[in-house]
Design an enzyme around this catalytic site. Structure first.
Site, PDB file in Angstrom:
ATOM      1  N   ASN A  12       0.859  -1.183   0.000  1.00  0.00           N
ATOM      2  CA  ASN A  12       0.000   0.000   0.000  1.00  0.00           C
ATOM      3  C   ASN A  12       0.894   1.232   0.000  1.00  0.00           C
ATOM      4  O   ASN A  12       1.509   1.550   1.016  1.00  0.00           O
ATOM      5  CB  ASN A  12      -0.886  -0.046   1.264  1.00  0.00           C
ATOM      6  CG  ASN A  12      -1.658   1.225   1.481  1.00  0.00           C
ATOM      7  OD1 ASN A  12      -1.816   2.041   0.567  1.00  0.00           O
ATOM      8  ND2 ASN A  12      -2.169   1.418   2.694  1.00  0.00           N
ATOM      9  N   TRP A  13       0.950   1.905  -1.142  1.00  0.00           N
ATOM     10  CA  TRP A  13       1.841   3.080  -1.246  1.00  0.00           C
ATOM     11  C   TRP A  13       1.251   4.319  -0.566  1.00  0.00           C
ATOM     12  O   TRP A  13       1.932   5.328  -0.443  1.00  0.00           O
ATOM     13  CB  TRP A  13       2.124   3.393  -2.724  1.00  0.00           C
ATOM     14  CG  TRP A  13       3.147   2.483  -3.337  1.00  0.00           C
ATOM     15  CD1 TRP A  13       3.600   1.290  -2.844  1.00  0.00           C
ATOM     16  CD2 TRP A  13       3.851   2.700  -4.565  1.00  0.00           C
ATOM     17  NE1 TRP A  13       4.537   0.755  -3.691  1.00  0.00           N
ATOM     18  CE2 TRP A  13       4.711   1.589  -4.759  1.00  0.00           C
ATOM     19  CE3 TRP A  13       3.838   3.704  -5.527  1.00  0.00           C
ATOM     20  CZ2 TRP A  13       5.550   1.472  -5.872  1.00  0.00           C
ATOM     21  CZ3 TRP A  13       4.672   3.584  -6.635  1.00  0.00           C
ATOM     22  CH2 TRP A  13       5.520   2.484  -6.798  1.00  0.00           C
ATOM     23  N   LYS A  14      -0.021   4.240  -0.182  1.00  0.00           N
ATOM     24  CA  LYS A  14      -0.695   5.403   0.423  1.00  0.00           C
ATOM     25  C   LYS A  14      -0.523   6.636  -0.483  1.00  0.00           C
ATOM     26  O   LYS A  14      -0.423   6.476  -1.693  1.00  0.00           O
ATOM     27  CB  LYS A  14      -0.173   5.670   1.830  1.00  0.00           C
ATOM     28  CG  LYS A  14      -0.093   4.412   2.684  1.00  0.00           C
ATOM     29  CD  LYS A  14       0.149   4.727   4.119  1.00  0.00           C
ATOM     30  CE  LYS A  14       0.407   3.448   4.890  1.00  0.00           C
ATOM     31  NZ  LYS A  14       0.299   3.605   6.302  1.00  0.00           N
ATOM     32  N   HIS A  99      -9.360   0.983   5.211  1.00  0.00           N
ATOM     33  CA  HIS A  99      -8.067   1.202   5.876  1.00  0.00           C
ATOM     34  C   HIS A  99      -8.288   2.151   7.059  1.00  0.00           C
ATOM     35  O   HIS A  99      -9.092   3.082   6.969  1.00  0.00           O
ATOM     36  CB  HIS A  99      -7.059   1.789   4.880  1.00  0.00           C
ATOM     37  CG  HIS A  99      -5.661   1.772   5.413  1.00  0.00           C
ATOM     38  ND1 HIS A  99      -5.215   2.685   6.344  1.00  0.00           N
ATOM     39  CD2 HIS A  99      -4.617   0.934   5.171  1.00  0.00           C
ATOM     40  CE1 HIS A  99      -3.950   2.409   6.643  1.00  0.00           C
ATOM     41  NE2 HIS A  99      -3.567   1.356   5.940  1.00  0.00           N
ATOM     42  N   GLU A 101      -6.693   4.556   8.089  1.00  0.00           N
ATOM     43  CA  GLU A 101      -6.480   5.973   7.765  1.00  0.00           C
ATOM     44  C   GLU A 101      -7.717   6.569   7.100  1.00  0.00           C
ATOM     45  O   GLU A 101      -8.024   7.748   7.281  1.00  0.00           O
ATOM     46  CB  GLU A 101      -5.218   6.116   6.886  1.00  0.00           C
ATOM     47  CG  GLU A 101      -3.962   5.887   7.729  1.00  0.00           C
ATOM     48  CD  GLU A 101      -2.759   5.394   6.958  1.00  0.00           C
ATOM     49  OE1 GLU A 101      -2.747   5.447   5.718  1.00  0.00           O
ATOM     50  OE2 GLU A 101      -1.805   4.926   7.621  1.00  0.00           O
ATOM     51  N   GLU A 169      -5.024  -5.174  10.770  1.00  0.00           N
ATOM     52  CA  GLU A 169      -3.979  -4.178  10.997  1.00  0.00           C
ATOM     53  C   GLU A 169      -4.231  -3.474  12.332  1.00  0.00           C
ATOM     54  O   GLU A 169      -5.077  -2.567  12.407  1.00  0.00           O
ATOM     55  CB  GLU A 169      -4.000  -3.129   9.884  1.00  0.00           C
ATOM     56  CG  GLU A 169      -3.777  -3.703   8.507  1.00  0.00           C
ATOM     57  CD  GLU A 169      -3.224  -2.658   7.557  1.00  0.00           C
ATOM     58  OE1 GLU A 169      -2.127  -2.874   7.043  1.00  0.00           O
ATOM     59  OE2 GLU A 169      -3.871  -1.615   7.361  1.00  0.00           O
ATOM     60  N   GLY A 175       2.893   1.975  10.729  1.00  0.00           N
ATOM     61  CA  GLY A 175       3.866   3.066  10.576  1.00  0.00           C
ATOM     62  C   GLY A 175       4.617   3.419  11.844  1.00  0.00           C
ATOM     63  O   GLY A 175       5.276   4.455  11.914  1.00  0.00           O
ATOM     64  N   SER A 214       3.793  -2.387  10.204  1.00  0.00           N
ATOM     65  CA  SER A 214       5.258  -2.392  10.360  1.00  0.00           C
ATOM     66  C   SER A 214       5.920  -3.697   9.922  1.00  0.00           C
ATOM     67  O   SER A 214       6.909  -4.132  10.518  1.00  0.00           O
ATOM     68  CB  SER A 214       5.642  -2.042  11.803  1.00  0.00           C
ATOM     69  OG  SER A 214       5.207  -0.729  12.108  1.00  0.00           O
ATOM     70  N   GLY A 235       2.900  -1.247   4.225  1.00  0.00           N
ATOM     71  CA  GLY A 235       2.887   0.170   3.882  1.00  0.00           C
ATOM     72  C   GLY A 235       4.283   0.647   3.508  1.00  0.00           C
ATOM     73  O   GLY A 235       4.764   0.428   2.398  1.00  0.00           O
ATOM     74  N   GLY A 236       4.965   1.274   4.457  1.00  0.00           N
ATOM     75  CA  GLY A 236       6.265   1.908   4.207  1.00  0.00           C
ATOM     76  C   GLY A 236       7.257   1.045   3.442  1.00  0.00           C
ATOM     77  O   GLY A 236       7.920   1.521   2.509  1.00  0.00           O
TER      78      GLY A 236
HETATM   79  C1  PEP Z   1      -0.557   0.069   6.082  1.00  0.00           C
HETATM   80  O1  PEP Z   1      -0.655   1.261   5.872  1.00  0.00           O
HETATM   81  O2  PEP Z   1      -1.443  -0.693   5.667  1.00  0.00           O
HETATM   82  C2  PEP Z   1       0.612  -0.415   6.816  1.00  0.00           C
HETATM   83  C3  PEP Z   1       0.591  -1.622   7.289  1.00  0.00           C
HETATM   84  O3  PEP Z   1       1.670   0.462   6.965  1.00  0.00           O
HETATM   85  P1  PEP Z   1       3.133   0.126   7.552  1.00  0.00           P
HETATM   86  O4  PEP Z   1       3.578  -1.180   6.938  1.00  0.00           O
HETATM   87  O5  PEP Z   1       3.978   1.265   7.135  1.00  0.00           O
HETATM   88  O6  PEP Z   1       2.994  -0.019   9.029  1.00  0.00           O
END
Ligand code: PEP
Length: 254
Positions: A12-14, A99, A101, A169, A175, A214, A235-236
């Site tokens: 997920n590049w957000k 999500h 967010e 999640e 993050g 993470s 994500g990241g």
């Molecule tokens: C996400 O945004 O779905 C996520 C899991 O982010 P990260 O891996 O950066 O914690």
């Protein structure tokens, strides 16, 4: 892992990634060779501005493409939104919905999320439905209650393993660099499996349950080998091809 469930790793590049990040996407497409694609579905979810070019770049490779959100309606007066049909028109196959967010920044309720999941099905997209408790809910010992409610209300009746993926999640792990211990992940994924089986019978037993929060190359093997963890939402660490592919590569050995 769950016996007989084919795993999936989604990136997920957000709200990250202009055109200059397409070289990373091209490297991901190159990296998903036949052996990897035989072991895991690999999906990248760039911002919608890059969606069509992403499907074009990954055409005839093992890399699959998804979007990060959709509106519940097919078209109409919804400035700034995109529909599941538009995502399908970009030749993508998946869409993340619910999500945390989106739930926080846009006030999306379980009801909205269920509507978006149904929109995905209508457009023949696989819905990746996110669930997860906040830190305050976790500290108050309410994680299971929250997950149970989210599964009851965000995952529409009729969901099957073919059209729906669940991403667990914990919001406090997104993050932050913090992750639950493998034992905690095992217990909570077993709980989610039970809830899904109760609500959807055999379909719930076969539905993929991803872990997200993470995930990085250093902890991927430990997290992905836990029972009932059928992949990851990343994500990241999905922004760099090298890191994302290192996470996916865990499935070459599992
Ligand atoms: C996400 O945004 O779905 C996520 C899991 O982010 P990260 O891996 O950066 O914690």
């Amino acid at each position: 892992m769950t016996p007989d469930i084919f795993p999936l790793v989604a990136g997920n590049w957000k709200m990250n990634g202009e055109r200059d990040k397409l070289d990373q996407l091209a490297l991901m497409a190159q990296g998903v060779d036949e052996e990897l694609a035989d072991n895991v579905d690999v999906v990248v979810c760039p911002p919608s501005t890059l969606l069509y070019v992403a499907t074009t770049l990954s055409e005839d490779t093992g890399l699959q493409v998804g979007a990060q959100d959709c509106h519940n309606e097919a078209s109409g007066a919804h400035t700034g939104d995109i529909s599941a049909e538009m995502i399908k028109d970009c030749l993508a196959d998946y869409c993340i919905v619910g999500h945390s967010e989106r739930r926080v920044d846009h006030g999306e309720s379980d009801f909205h999320v269920a509507g978006k999941a149904q929109a995905c099905w209508r457009a023949e997209l696989t819905a990746i439905i996110c669930i997860g408790e906040t830190e305050a809910e976790y500290d108050a010992g309410k994680a299971e209650d929250v997950l149970s409610r989210q599964i009851a209300m965000s995952v529409p009746e009729g969901a099957t393993e073919d059209d729906t993926i669940i991403a667990y999640e914990p919001v406090w792990a997104i993050g932050t660099g913090k992750t639950p211990s493998p034992d905690d992940v095992k217990a909570i994924h077993a709980f989610i499996r039970e809830e899904l089986a109760q609500k959807f019978g055999g379909h719930g037993e076969r539905m993929r349950i991803l872990y997200g929060g993470s995930v990085k190359p250093a902890n991927a093997a430990e997290l992905l080998s836990v029972e009932n963890v059928d992949g990851a939402l990343v994500g990241g660490a999905s922004l760099k091809a090298e890191d994302f592919l290192a996470i996916c590569d865990v499935y070459r050995k599992l």
